[in-house]
Every structure is written in structure tokens, then in C-alpha cells.
Design an enzyme around this catalytic site. Sequence first.
Site, PDB file in Angstrom:
ATOM      1  N   GLU A  47       0.863  -1.190   0.000  1.00  0.00           N
ATOM      2  CA  GLU A  47       0.000   0.000   0.000  1.00  0.00           C
ATOM      3  C   GLU A  47       0.903   1.244   0.000  1.00  0.00           C
ATOM      4  O   GLU A  47       1.984   1.230   0.624  1.00  0.00           O
ATOM      5  CB  GLU A  47      -0.851  -0.015   1.283  1.00  0.00           C
ATOM      6  CG  GLU A  47      -1.627   1.248   1.578  1.00  0.00           C
ATOM      7  CD  GLU A  47      -2.253   1.251   2.979  1.00  0.00           C
ATOM      8  OE1 GLU A  47      -1.706   0.589   3.902  1.00  0.00           O
ATOM      9  OE2 GLU A  47      -3.313   1.908   3.134  1.00  0.00           O
ATOM     10  N   ASN A 115      -6.961   6.204  -1.775  1.00  0.00           N
ATOM     11  CA  ASN A 115      -5.878   5.272  -1.469  1.00  0.00           C
ATOM     12  C   ASN A 115      -6.095   4.111  -2.432  1.00  0.00           C
ATOM     13  O   ASN A 115      -7.039   3.337  -2.264  1.00  0.00           O
ATOM     14  CB  ASN A 115      -5.982   4.815  -0.003  1.00  0.00           C
ATOM     15  CG  ASN A 115      -4.792   3.994   0.430  1.00  0.00           C
ATOM     16  OD1 ASN A 115      -4.079   3.432  -0.408  1.00  0.00           O
ATOM     17  ND2 ASN A 115      -4.582   3.902   1.737  1.00  0.00           N
ATOM     18  N   LYS A 132      -9.436   2.059  -1.850  1.00  0.00           N
ATOM     19  CA  LYS A 132      -9.666   1.553  -0.489  1.00  0.00           C
ATOM     20  C   LYS A 132     -11.016   2.008   0.075  1.00  0.00           C
ATOM     21  O   LYS A 132     -11.327   3.199   0.103  1.00  0.00           O
ATOM     22  CB  LYS A 132      -8.536   2.045   0.429  1.00  0.00           C
ATOM     23  CG  LYS A 132      -8.534   1.464   1.835  1.00  0.00           C
ATOM     24  CD  LYS A 132      -7.269   1.906   2.557  1.00  0.00           C
ATOM     25  CE  LYS A 132      -7.138   1.307   3.933  1.00  0.00           C
ATOM     26  NZ  LYS A 132      -5.856   1.732   4.582  1.00  0.00           N
ATOM     27  N   GLU A 151      -6.188   8.807   7.700  1.00  0.00           N
ATOM     28  CA  GLU A 151      -6.669   8.343   6.394  1.00  0.00           C
ATOM     29  C   GLU A 151      -8.037   8.916   6.057  1.00  0.00           C
ATOM     30  O   GLU A 151      -8.323   9.142   4.877  1.00  0.00           O
ATOM     31  CB  GLU A 151      -6.706   6.815   6.356  1.00  0.00           C
ATOM     32  CG  GLU A 151      -5.303   6.201   6.338  1.00  0.00           C
ATOM     33  CD  GLU A 151      -5.311   4.762   5.893  1.00  0.00           C
ATOM     34  OE1 GLU A 151      -4.869   3.915   6.684  1.00  0.00           O
ATOM     35  OE2 GLU A 151      -5.767   4.466   4.775  1.00  0.00           O
ATOM     36  N   CYS A 183      -4.951  -3.001   2.967  1.00  0.00           N
ATOM     37  CA  CYS A 183      -4.671  -2.832   4.382  1.00  0.00           C
ATOM     38  C   CYS A 183      -5.838  -3.115   5.321  1.00  0.00           C
ATOM     39  O   CYS A 183      -6.177  -4.259   5.541  1.00  0.00           O
ATOM     40  CB  CYS A 183      -4.086  -1.433   4.623  1.00  0.00           C
ATOM     41  SG  CYS A 183      -3.128  -1.371   6.126  1.00  0.00           S
ATOM     42  N   ASN A 208       0.254  -0.866   5.372  1.00  0.00           N
ATOM     43  CA  ASN A 208       1.180  -0.058   6.181  1.00  0.00           C
ATOM     44  C   ASN A 208       0.576  -0.085   7.575  1.00  0.00           C
ATOM     45  O   ASN A 208      -0.354   0.704   7.841  1.00  0.00           O
ATOM     46  CB  ASN A 208       1.244   1.395   5.714  1.00  0.00           C
ATOM     47  CG  ASN A 208       1.939   1.630   4.392  1.00  0.00           C
ATOM     48  OD1 ASN A 208       2.511   2.683   4.176  1.00  0.00           O
ATOM     49  ND2 ASN A 208       1.893   0.689   3.466  1.00  0.00           N
TER      50      ASN A 208
HETATM   51  N1  ING Z   1      -3.404   0.553   8.749  1.00  0.00           N
HETATM   52  C1  ING Z   1      -3.848  -0.228   9.832  1.00  0.00           C
HETATM   53  C2  ING Z   1      -4.485  -1.538   9.422  1.00  0.00           C
HETATM   54  O1  ING Z   1      -5.685  -1.714   9.376  1.00  0.00           O
HETATM   55  C3  ING Z   1      -5.065  -0.345  11.926  1.00  0.00           C
HETATM   56  C4  ING Z   1      -4.696   0.550  10.770  1.00  0.00           C
HETATM   57  C5  ING Z   1      -4.077  -1.018  12.604  1.00  0.00           C
HETATM   58  C6  ING Z   1      -6.356  -0.494  12.261  1.00  0.00           C
HETATM   59  C7  ING Z   1      -4.421  -1.886  13.650  1.00  0.00           C
HETATM   60  C8  ING Z   1      -6.721  -1.354  13.308  1.00  0.00           C
HETATM   61  C9  ING Z   1      -5.756  -2.046  14.018  1.00  0.00           C
HETATM   62  O2  ING Z   1      -3.699  -2.444   9.215  1.00  0.00           O
HETATM   63  C10 ING Z   1      -3.979   0.904   7.571  1.00  0.00           C
HETATM   64  N2  ING Z   1      -3.241   1.654   6.736  1.00  0.00           N
HETATM   65  O3  ING Z   1      -5.130   0.558   7.270  1.00  0.00           O
END
Ligand code: ING
Length: 326
Positions: A47, A115, A132, A151, A183, A208
Site C-alpha cells: 500500500e 488510497n 480503499k 486516512e 490494508c 502499512n
Molecule cells: N493501517 C492499519 C491496518 O488496518 C489499523 C490501521 C491497525 C487499524 C491496527 C486497526 C488495528 O492495518 C492501515 N493503513 O489501514
Amino acid sequence: MARRITVGAAQLGAIQKADSRKVAVDRMLALMAEGQRRGVELIVFPELALTTFFPRHYVENLDEADHWYEAAMPSNETAPLFEAARKYRMGFHLGYAELAHEPDETGVVRKRRFNTAILVNPDGKIVLKYRKVHLPGHAEFDPARKVQHLEKRFFEVGNLGFPVVRSPMGRRDEGINMGMMICNDRRWPEAWRVMGLQSVELVMLGYNTPSINQEAKGWEAHHLRVFHSHLSIQAGCYQNACWGVGVAKAGIEDGAELFGHSIIVNPQGEIVAMADTWEDQLVTHDCDLDMCTLGRTSIFNFAAHRRPEHYTRITSQVGAVEPPVV
Ligand code: ING
């Protein structure tokens, strides 16, 4: 004769805020060259692979952030990736921030930010695009957070659905049914199932993901970050009888840590290849697409077993409601 394709998960290490597109593209070209040496026919990049994860950097006026986005694809900076695809006869998946001027749902043409991920075939043609849908994080600056995750400020919700296409790739002149997500999408079973209902055989996704929980809403053991990522992809593959390739941008970007551990998962939900660094690393697997058949014709034979008449809450309801007290 098994329908096989050699896939490469091309994990990227950190891309710093000051790094140019050329830094990222040159590293990706090196991974494509390594893929060529190792027989890779389709390479999957992360991503937002062209820049640092810029949604951690708040800006008041979004127009000041335009330099993070691609106004054209390919562009001068990204054209070498398309040339390498043609040279190596290698398809590639690329995640990037897209700047578009197109009508919104009211028909007004305006600047729009997504995205985005694309799938490019060995002729250098974009055969699939995805934007996304599940945008995590927040839209306004959050003082409680150690690191921002904006985001919802930098991107609109994707408007292309979860498309699946059948397109020739590698040795597969007959085509492979391929789809993409990005992601956070991997955490939502609906995204997987919409593609499963289109007979997807290979789901590509970049991520990411911060290695520690940044929301000040409670403690989460750090090892669970990788566990939850793998669990989501393994479950999605098993429950939709498809292959999955989850590819990280990892490492420490301007002090913020993202985890790696990119994986390739088979239709039984098994991790068959995994990166063991948080740097640029290519992991490969010769995927047998016929492995999708068992699940698809037995336990996950959707036509035989699904009962959509009992699933109406999934599309009619957004948040959870409280149950009746009895
Ligand atoms: N990053 C993370 C993901 O879903 C996240 C944000 C991390 C949400 C951990 C919930 C828990 O992997 C992106 N860029 O979506």
C-alpha cells in the site's frame, strides 16, 4: 496439469518523508530484477508504496498535500515499473495515493483523493484498479494519539467496489481470477466475501500497519498486531477458497514503526511463505490455483450452502444495535 503461477510478495522497508519517488521506484525495480531471477510472474508491492505513510502527518489545507499523490499513472517517475513489467513479462500490483478529477455522486467534477491499488499485466496495461473502502483512523488532528492516522482526512471512501477480473498472467494464458483490497480492508470479512462471490482465486493486498496500537483506548499486546494481520488474511483465504498475498511497507519511518512479516496464504488458510525482516524483501511461492477447487466445491460451495435471506443485517445495518433484554 496444475494451473500454477509464481507469485512474489515484494515487501518494502521504510520510506522516509524526505525520500523522493525515485528512491522507492529504484528499490522496487531491484525487487523486480530479483523476481526475474527467481521466476516470479506476478509481483505484489505494498500500500502507498511510492511514499512514506503520509497520513501520519497532519496538514490543515489538503492542497498542501498534493505532492504525496499521483496525478497520472504511469507518471514519469513510475514509468520504469511499467517498462520492467514488459521487459520481464511480469505483472505487478502497486499501491499509491491517487489524485483524480472526476464527477462525484452529485455529478460535480472535482479534485478527489483515493488510497488506490492497480494491477498491471505483462504488457504494461492496467487491467484492474481498486480504491480503499475501509479507511481507518480519523479525519481531524487527535491530540490523544502518539502518532496520527489521518486516512479519513487524506482519502475519500473508494467508489469502485471490490471488483474481480480474469486476466492472463505468467504461464496462465487462460487467465486468473484476481482481486485487490488494501490494508484495513483485510480485517472486514465482507470485503473477502464480495470477491469470493465473484470466484476470486488470488487476492492481492498491501498494508502499512503500525507495530503498536496508537489509539489511547486501551492496551494491546504488541505481538497481537502481526497475529491479527495474519489471522485476517488466513481466515479470508480459507473462507473464500482463494490465495492471498499480503505485503507490508515496514520499518521505522521518521520514528514511526510499521511491522513487516508479509505473507502468502493458500486456499486452506496456511501461510506458505513469510518475510522474516522489516526491510525490502522478496518472498515467493509457486501457487497452484487448482487448490481453490476443493473449498469452492465442498465446504464453501456458496450456491449450495449460503442463505442470504438470513444475512440482511450485513447490508442494511451499519453499526451494531443492542439486543432485546429477555
Ligand atoms: N493501517 C492499519 C491496518 O488496518 C489499523 C490501521 C491497525 C487499524 C491496527 C486497526 C488495528 O492495518 C492501515 N493503513 O489501514
